[in-house]
Design a protein around this motif. Structure first.
Motif, PDB file in Angstrom:
ATOM      1  N   MET A  42       5.544  35.001  89.037  1.00 22.56           N
ATOM      2  CA  MET A  42       4.605  34.172  88.273  1.00 22.56           C
ATOM      3  C   MET A  42       5.336  33.174  87.377  1.00 22.56           C
ATOM      4  N   ILE A  43       6.494  33.588  86.857  1.00 23.36           N
ATOM      5  CA  ILE A  43       7.329  32.636  86.116  1.00 23.36           C
ATOM      6  C   ILE A  43       7.802  31.541  87.062  1.00 23.36           C
ATOM      7  N   LEU A  44       8.204  31.925  88.261  1.00 20.14           N
ATOM      8  CA  LEU A  44       8.633  30.955  89.267  1.00 20.14           C
ATOM      9  C   LEU A  44       7.513  29.976  89.579  1.00 20.14           C
ATOM     10  N   GLU A  45       6.298  30.477  89.754  1.00 22.35           N
ATOM     11  CA  GLU A  45       5.161  29.607  90.071  1.00 22.35           C
ATOM     12  C   GLU A  45       4.966  28.540  88.998  1.00 22.35           C
ATOM     13  N   ALA A  46       5.020  28.942  87.736  1.00 22.22           N
ATOM     14  CA  ALA A  46       4.860  27.979  86.642  1.00 22.22           C
ATOM     15  C   ALA A  46       6.043  27.026  86.573  1.00 22.22           C
ATOM     16  N   ASN A  47       7.240  27.572  86.745  1.00 19.86           N
ATOM     17  CA  ASN A  47       8.464  26.780  86.593  1.00 19.86           C
ATOM     18  C   ASN A  47       8.599  25.680  87.646  1.00 19.86           C
ATOM     19  N   MET A  48       8.045  25.908  88.839  1.00 19.39           N
ATOM     20  CA  MET A  48       8.159  24.930  89.916  1.00 19.39           C
ATOM     21  C   MET A  48       7.416  23.629  89.611  1.00 19.39           C
ATOM     22  N   GLY A  54      -3.198  36.262  94.515  1.00 20.02           N
ATOM     23  CA  GLY A  54      -4.295  35.589  93.822  1.00 20.02           C
ATOM     24  C   GLY A  54      -4.509  36.106  92.408  1.00 20.02           C
ATOM     25  N   ASN A  55      -5.725  35.974  91.917  1.00 22.25           N
ATOM     26  CA  ASN A  55      -6.059  36.425  90.559  1.00 22.25           C
ATOM     27  C   ASN A  55      -5.977  37.940  90.420  1.00 22.25           C
ATOM     28  N   LEU A  56      -6.166  38.660  91.531  1.00 21.86           N
ATOM     29  CA  LEU A  56      -6.103  40.122  91.485  1.00 21.86           C
ATOM     30  C   LEU A  56      -4.735  40.592  90.997  1.00 21.86           C
ATOM     31  N   LEU A  57      -3.665  39.976  91.510  1.00 21.68           N
ATOM     32  CA  LEU A  57      -2.313  40.360  91.090  1.00 21.68           C
ATOM     33  C   LEU A  57      -2.077  39.975  89.628  1.00 21.68           C
ATOM     34  N   ILE A  58      -2.624  38.845  89.202  1.00 24.32           N
ATOM     35  CA  ILE A  58      -2.487  38.434  87.794  1.00 24.32           C
ATOM     36  C   ILE A  58      -3.086  39.488  86.881  1.00 24.32           C
ATOM     37  N   TYR A  59      -4.305  39.943  87.186  1.00 21.03           N
ATOM     38  CA  TYR A  59      -4.954  40.963  86.358  1.00 21.03           C
ATOM     39  C   TYR A  59      -4.234  42.305  86.464  1.00 21.03           C
ATOM     40  N   LEU A  65       0.243  27.209  77.492  1.00 18.04           N
ATOM     41  CA  LEU A  65      -0.515  28.148  76.661  1.00 18.04           C
ATOM     42  C   LEU A  65      -0.676  27.700  75.217  1.00 18.04           C
ATOM     43  N   GLY A  66       0.060  26.673  74.805  1.00 19.24           N
ATOM     44  CA  GLY A  66      -0.117  26.156  73.452  1.00 19.24           C
ATOM     45  C   GLY A  66       0.942  26.637  72.473  1.00 19.24           C
ATOM     46  N   THR A  67       0.900  26.072  71.268  1.00 21.24           N
ATOM     47  CA  THR A  67       1.923  26.318  70.251  1.00 21.24           C
ATOM     48  C   THR A  67       1.926  27.763  69.761  1.00 21.24           C
ATOM     49  N   ARG A  68       0.745  28.356  69.570  1.00 25.78           N
ATOM     50  CA  ARG A  68       0.678  29.723  69.033  1.00 25.78           C
ATOM     51  C   ARG A  68       1.308  30.740  69.993  1.00 25.78           C
ATOM     52  N   TRP A  69       0.958  30.631  71.265  1.00 28.17           N
ATOM     53  CA  TRP A  69       1.551  31.532  72.255  1.00 28.17           C
ATOM     54  C   TRP A  69       3.057  31.288  72.366  1.00 28.17           C
ATOM     55  N   TRP A  75       6.649  38.779  76.613  1.00 24.72           N
ATOM     56  CA  TRP A  75       7.272  37.604  77.244  1.00 24.72           C
ATOM     57  C   TRP A  75       7.658  37.817  78.710  1.00 24.72           C
ATOM     58  N   ALA A  76       7.752  39.075  79.151  1.00 22.68           N
ATOM     59  CA  ALA A  76       8.154  39.321  80.539  1.00 22.68           C
ATOM     60  C   ALA A  76       7.010  39.777  81.427  1.00 22.68           C
ATOM     61  N   VAL A  77       5.832  40.074  80.837  1.00 23.82           N
ATOM     62  CA  VAL A  77       4.710  40.567  81.637  1.00 23.82           C
ATOM     63  C   VAL A  77       3.444  39.752  81.364  1.00 23.82           C
ATOM     64  N   ILE A  78       2.931  39.822  80.143  1.00 18.81           N
ATOM     65  CA  ILE A  78       1.637  39.201  79.836  1.00 18.81           C
ATOM     66  C   ILE A  78       1.717  37.678  79.876  1.00 18.81           C
ATOM     67  N   VAL A  79       2.728  37.095  79.212  1.00 21.04           N
ATOM     68  CA  VAL A  79       2.868  35.627  79.188  1.00 21.04           C
ATOM     69  C   VAL A  79       3.081  35.045  80.585  1.00 21.04           C
ATOM     70  N   PRO A  80       3.953  35.609  81.435  1.00 26.91           N
ATOM     71  CA  PRO A  80       4.091  35.069  82.797  1.00 26.91           C
ATOM     72  C   PRO A  80       2.774  35.069  83.584  1.00 26.91           C
ATOM     73  N   ALA A  81       1.992  36.155  83.455  1.00 22.08           N
ATOM     74  CA  ALA A  81       0.707  36.223  84.163  1.00 22.08           C
ATOM     75  C   ALA A  81      -0.257  35.156  83.647  1.00 22.08           C
ATOM     76  N   MET A  82      -0.281  34.971  82.336  1.00 21.48           N
ATOM     77  CA  MET A  82      -1.149  33.948  81.747  1.00 21.48           C
ATOM     78  C   MET A  82      -0.693  32.541  82.138  1.00 21.48           C
ATOM     79  N   MET A  83       0.622  32.346  82.223  1.00 18.31           N
ATOM     80  CA  MET A  83       1.144  31.037  82.641  1.00 18.31           C
ATOM     81  C   MET A  83       0.750  30.721  84.078  1.00 18.31           C
ATOM     82  N   ALA A  84       0.811  31.732  84.941  1.00 21.47           N
ATOM     83  CA  ALA A  84       0.435  31.514  86.338  1.00 21.47           C
ATOM     84  C   ALA A  84      -1.026  31.106  86.444  1.00 21.47           C
ATOM     85  N   LYS A  85      -1.884  31.784  85.666  1.00 22.73           N
ATOM     86  CA  LYS A  85      -3.315  31.459  85.697  1.00 22.73           C
ATOM     87  C   LYS A  85      -3.568  30.041  85.176  1.00 22.73           C
TER      88      LYS A  85
END
Length: 414
Positions: free
Chosen positions: A62-68, A384-389, A84-88, A358-368
């Motif tokens: 999911m980090i890879l997906e966002a990074n690409m 898909g979204n199933l793996l994100i959840y 995700l914005g400044t707060r995240w 930073w290694a689990v929740i944030v990557p999933a949120m970034m992918a979404k």
């Protein structure tokens, strides 16, 4: 013309990327695995390891997906802030810094325990002083230059491979199925202790900070990065399973109660191994492996923290600037280790709590978020979204488990 130039660039080997991932994940943290899984024991620990591996490999994709979707070399800071914005981004940066600091403390604590275990009969030295000396030695190497860290790490990793093979192969021969499957014990309650181990296992599969570097390393060829993550994390999984077999096949489950009572540091585990084998070669190889695994992990973590501090405070890359970075990197965790020297296991658990962000929740949120912002992206993580959840659920489970453990609500094997 630009495409022709990119095509002519020789792609680095997948093996090299896999070694980067495996080398980052495998380290001194593996000494905590047999201890924290002593309640659920061998079969249960294998199930938990596989479950953690699947989730941590998926979050890396999911980090890879966002990074690409960003320029080559874009950091976590760039991606999280944009998606995700400044707060995240602030929360993510704090969690990264916390993980690096708490692991630095953990390795100082562990280093002091190993030195005390091996030198106490020759030179009387207490645990805090041994930790201080270990910290000063690593601080000097990190202060010198990244090249010094690179050269020493190469030597240590080579030594780790040799001593790991020699020690584990020897322990394989002496492993007993009776001990491994706890056949002669009336204490066969395992399930209540399953959850408590998860945050520690999460930490043992930490490699996620390397994903942006691999994207750059492979010139944004997503397939090469995917294979590197797959092979590298799978190598780590195999090493952990072999390690579990060797340790939990030699040390009875009840003996771990003593290890936990003594604080769960590496020296307690090594003392039990000394009792379980009469082979001096195995003992020495295990001692050498513990030193090199610890030093290698310590170097990698502290160099990352050193660079983070230097970038945050904008210190110059000269002797004075590097000294400032080194002081801020090493003084806080060293002082904590002097005050509370037996905190290795607890620190690994806290690292797992922060790494959940930073290694689990944030990557999933970034992918979404990335799928909404870049609907025509060149790479999508499977599931898909199933793996994100699924991954977010894994992160939330780990966070809740650690919080419940802090309040002594979850059962602990002791």
């Amino acid at each position: 013309m630009a495409n022709e130039v990119i095509q002519n660039i020789k792609r680095p080997s997948i093996f090299g990327g896999a070694m980067i991932i495996a080398g980052t994940a495998v380290g001194a943290g593996m000494f905590s695995i047999p201890i924290v899984t002593s309640g659920v024991w061998f079969t249960g620990s294998i199930i938990l390891l596989v479950y953690t591996w699947v989730c941590m490999f998926s979050s890396g994709l999911m980090i890879l997906e966002a990074n690409m979707n960003y320029p080559s070399g874009a950091s976590f800071h760039t991606m999280v802030k944009d998606l995700l914005g400044t707060r995240w981004n602030l929360l993510n940066s704090i969690s990264i810094a916390f993980v690096l600091y708490i692991l630095t403390y953990a390795y100082i604590s562990a280093g002091g325990s190993i030195i005390t275990h091996n030198l106490n009969k020759i030179i009387p030295i207490n645990h805090p002083m041994a930790g201080l000396l270990f910290s000063l030695l690593i601080a000097f190497v990190v202060w010198l230059s990244p090249k010094a860290v690179d050269r020493l790490s190469t030597i240590l990793i080579g030594g780790m491979v040799i001593t790991f093979i020699m020690s584990v192969s020897g322990m394989f021969n002496s492993a007993s199925s009776t001990i491994l499957f706890n056949k002669n014990s009336l204490d066969t309650d395992y399930l209540p202790y399953a959850f408590i181990a998860l945050p520690y296992l999460l930490t043992s599969f930490g490699y996620h900070g390397n994903v942006p570097g691999l994207v750059k390393y492979y010139h944004k060829e997503s397939k090469a990065v995917v294979l590197s993550l797959l092979y590298g994390t799978f190598i780590a999984l195999v090493i952990y399973i072999l390690w579990q077999y060797a340790i939990q096949g030699n040390i009875p489950r009840t003996a771990f109660k003593q290890i936990i009572t003594e604080g769960g540091n590496i020296d307690s585990l090594l003392k039990q191994m000394d009792h379980s084998t009469n082979n001096n070669i195995i003992k020495q190889c295990l001692n050498l492996f513990s030193y090199m695994a610890l030093a290698s992990s310590f170097l990698g973590v502290t160099l990352g923290l050193f660079d983070f501090i230097a970038d945050f405070f904008k210190f110059k890359d000269n002797n004075l600037g590097r000294l400032k970075s080194a002081l801020i990197t090493f003084i806080p965790p060293t002082l904590l280790a002097l005050y509370y020297p037996d905190g290795f296991i607890h620190a690994i658990g806290f690292a797992g709590l922060a790494a959940t962000i930073w290694a689990v929740i944030v990557p999933a949120m970034m992918a979404k978020a990335s799928r909404k912002k870049f609907p025509h992206a060149v790479y999508h993580a499977p599931g898909g979204n199933l793996l994100i959840y699924f991954v977010i659920f894994f992160g939330l489970i780990n966070a809740v488990i650690h919080i419940l453990a802090l309040f002594n609500i979850l059962p602990v094997y002791k």
